[in-house]
Scaffold this active site. Structure first.
Site, PDB file in Angstrom:
ATOM      1  N   ARG A   1      14.345  25.046 -20.506  1.00  0.00           N
ATOM      2  CA  ARG A   1      12.953  25.069 -20.074  1.00  0.00           C
ATOM      3  C   ARG A   1      12.463  23.699 -19.612  1.00  0.00           C
ATOM      4  O   ARG A   1      11.272  23.486 -19.436  1.00  0.00           O
ATOM      5  CB  ARG A   1      12.075  25.598 -21.202  1.00  0.00           C
ATOM      6  CG  ARG A   1      12.236  27.087 -21.338  1.00  0.00           C
ATOM      7  CD  ARG A   1      11.767  27.615 -22.668  1.00  0.00           C
ATOM      8  NE  ARG A   1      12.147  29.009 -22.771  1.00  0.00           N
ATOM      9  CZ  ARG A   1      11.338  30.022 -22.484  1.00  0.00           C
ATOM     10  NH1 ARG A   1      10.113  29.798 -22.082  1.00  0.00           N
ATOM     11  NH2 ARG A   1      11.770  31.258 -22.597  1.00  0.00           N
TER      12      ARG A   1
ATOM     13  N   HIS B   1       4.619  21.674  -1.138  1.00  0.00           N
ATOM     14  CA  HIS B   1       4.314  23.061  -1.516  1.00  0.00           C
ATOM     15  C   HIS B   1       3.211  23.161  -2.578  1.00  0.00           C
ATOM     16  O   HIS B   1       2.237  23.876  -2.411  1.00  0.00           O
ATOM     17  CB  HIS B   1       5.571  23.772  -2.024  1.00  0.00           C
ATOM     18  CG  HIS B   1       6.715  23.757  -1.049  1.00  0.00           C
ATOM     19  ND1 HIS B   1       6.532  23.760   0.309  1.00  0.00           N
ATOM     20  CD2 HIS B   1       8.064  23.745  -1.232  1.00  0.00           C
ATOM     21  CE1 HIS B   1       7.711  23.748   0.926  1.00  0.00           C
ATOM     22  NE2 HIS B   1       8.659  23.740   0.007  1.00  0.00           N
TER      23      HIS B   1
ATOM     24  N   TYR C   1      -2.677  38.887 -12.137  1.00  0.00           N
ATOM     25  CA  TYR C   1      -3.168  39.536 -13.342  1.00  0.00           C
ATOM     26  C   TYR C   1      -4.093  38.623 -14.127  1.00  0.00           C
ATOM     27  O   TYR C   1      -4.005  37.403 -14.052  1.00  0.00           O
ATOM     28  CB  TYR C   1      -2.031  40.086 -14.201  1.00  0.00           C
ATOM     29  CG  TYR C   1      -0.970  39.107 -14.633  1.00  0.00           C
ATOM     30  CD1 TYR C   1       0.121  38.838 -13.813  1.00  0.00           C
ATOM     31  CD2 TYR C   1      -1.034  38.486 -15.881  1.00  0.00           C
ATOM     32  CE1 TYR C   1       1.115  37.964 -14.221  1.00  0.00           C
ATOM     33  CE2 TYR C   1      -0.031  37.621 -16.299  1.00  0.00           C
ATOM     34  CZ  TYR C   1       1.029  37.354 -15.467  1.00  0.00           C
ATOM     35  OH  TYR C   1       2.003  36.489 -15.871  1.00  0.00           O
TER      36      TYR C   1
END
Ligand code: BG6
Length: 489
Positions: A469, A241, A384
């Protein structure tokens, strides 16, 4: 055309992928009037089931995407009537010959086109391809086969699989899925680059400092530990991917949008890269964690996973493309399960403005004030661009703002699932989004030496708590190349 028919056989019809993705995608295509006029769908698997039972099973998986349309249940009924079931062994030519006869009955005198979707474990790919091609392939139309990863677990096993498939099929009949290529924002990557003036001129080492490809899931391998353990996150996500996204991101302008032209450019990128080095990789594995009274299991708590498993559920890596466009630009990848969030995104960090007049006017440090383009593949699709802007007022202070293309706000149409696009393309013979065998070879060449070294050295992954994280090692790796992960700053 009216004179031809398409039969789609889902081999492994009662499996998870078939239920979750393939049947719903086929229905969505039907619903949108994208399937040919004469089509039928066959489920094929070992268990005994009647057509009615298959329809019942399939009907539970179908939803109406645009649920306000009134005719949805009608459409479902129509669709289910075109679904059938055939029970057979995966290695029996006779059983496939029986299937072939049934397909023929449905096709009548029309040209018969046959698509087989192998939604089965890879160790039986070849049995099925052999039997299907010998006993159930079309005599007057096309026969195509869709396969999905894992395509082996290293260069050698992947090459062996390719050789095996090519005993019965030619390359043009093989449709290798990487479902990330079917995602809307991945497909849009080339549109963004090549149909806008403002991005492509900046798309090089001259303006780009680094590129980050980030995949994270906020759940572990629950229930899939058995499969996952023999592959690990590098084979599960990075080698396919993320690497596919990288190839599309970094390729030169193809001479056209034809499949071969695009795939030629992608394979050039992959061949321009050096195989991954151990010192440019960090691996991690999640451990159990209790938070707010809930206990989340560690990877090795899964009963299908060996207690001493070293399989990485997280990896970060730095890759480099040795060509004129990208020389020296780090492409950082990060992929992990059981992290704090679910997200897939591409982050492009641009260089500093030379001689920036406004150096003193940032609230944060200058490093954070460089432009960054973010392509959020999922969820909540968006593109963005972080720009520096004057905070309105009499003073001269700058901050970072987003020029934001937020899909949900801009487009009312729901985004189709990746499998819808891929199935439609396979039916139409459009190969652009499928992996050619030389791409697959090149992809494995980049990862195989590293994967072997990790296994030989029994490299222990850095443990990280479920829902965190990820390992701090990923920060050091990025820091080595003067990079800060965009998703964490
Ligand atoms: C699959 C992997 O290819 O992709 C899974 O095998 C992963 O481990 C999945 O969960 C993610 O796909 P998506 O479309 O849900 O992001």
């Amino acid at each position: 055309s009216d004179e031809s028919s398409v039969s789609i056989t889902v081999v492994g019809a009662s499996g998870d992928l078939a239920k979750k993705k393939i049947f719903p995608a086929l229905f969505a295509l039907y619903y949108e009037d994208c399937l040919p006029k004469h089509f039928s769908i066959f489920g094929y698997a070992r268990s005994k089931m009647t057509d009615a039972e298959l329809r019942d099973m399939v009907s539970k998986t179908l939803t109406c995407r645009i649920d306000k349309r009134e005719n949805c249940s009608e459409k479902m009924e129509e669709f289910l009537k075109r679904c059938f079931y055939h029970s057979g062994q995966y290695d029996s030519e006779e059983d496939f010959a029986e299937l072939g006869k049934k397909l023929k009955q449905h096709e009548g005198s029309k040209v018969s086109n046959r698509l087989f979707y192998l939604s089965i474990p890879p160790n039986i790919f070849l049995d099925v391809v052999k039997c299907a091609s010998k006993s159930a392939s079309s005599v007057n139309g096309w026969t195509r086969v869709i396969v999905e990863k894992p395509f082996g677990r290293d260069s050698e096993s992947s090459a062996a699989l390719t050789r095996g498939l090519k005993q019965y099929l030619v390359e043009d009949q093989i449709f290798r899925i990487d479902h990330y290529l079917g995602k809307e924002l991945v497909e849009n990557l080339s549109v963004l680059r090549f149909s806008n003036l403002v991005f492509e001129p900046l798309w090089s080492r001259q303006y780009i400092r680094n590129v980050q490809l980030i995949f994270s899931e906020d759940f572990g391998t629950e229930g899939r530990g058995g499969y996952f353990d023999s592959y690990g996150i590098i084979r599960d996500i990075m080698q396919n991917h993320l690497l596919q996204i990288l190839a599309l991101f970094a390729m030169e302008t193809p001479i056209s949008l034809e499949a071969e032209d695009i795939r030629n450019e992608k394979v050039k990128v992959l061949r321009s890269m050096k195989p991954l080095q151990l010192e440019d990789v960090v691996i991690g594995q999640y451990k159990g964690h209790t938070k707010g009274g809930t206990t989340y299991p560690g990877y090795t708590d899964d009963k299908t996973v060996p207690k001493d498993s070293l399989a990485p559920t997280f990896a970060a890596a730095a890759l480099f493309i040795n060509n004129a466009r990208w020389d020296g630009v780090p492409f950082l990848m990060k992929a992990g399960k059981a992290l704090h969030t679910k997200r897939a995104e591409i982050r492009v960090q641009f260089r500093h403005v030379p001689g920036n007049l406004y150096k003193g006017c940032f609230g944060t440090d200058l490093d954070r004030a460089t432009n960054e383009l973010v392509i959020r593949v999922q969820p909540d699709e968006a593109i963005y661009l972080k720009i520096n802007n004057k905070i309105p007022g009499l003073g001269m202070r700058l901050d970072r703002s987003n020029l934001n293309l937020h899909y949900a706000a801009r487009y009312s149409k729901e985004i189709p699932d990746a499998y819808e696009r891929l199935l439609l393309d396979a039916i139409e013979g459009e190969r652009r989004l499928f992996i050619r065998s030389d791409e697959l070879d090149a992809a494995w060449e980049l990862f195989t030496p590293l994967l072997k070294e990790l296994e030989q050295k029994r490299t222990a992954p850095e443990l990280y708590p479920y829902g965190s994280r990820g390992p701090v090692g990923a920060h050091y790796l990025a820091a080595k190349y003067n990079v800060r992960w965009g998703d964490l700053s």
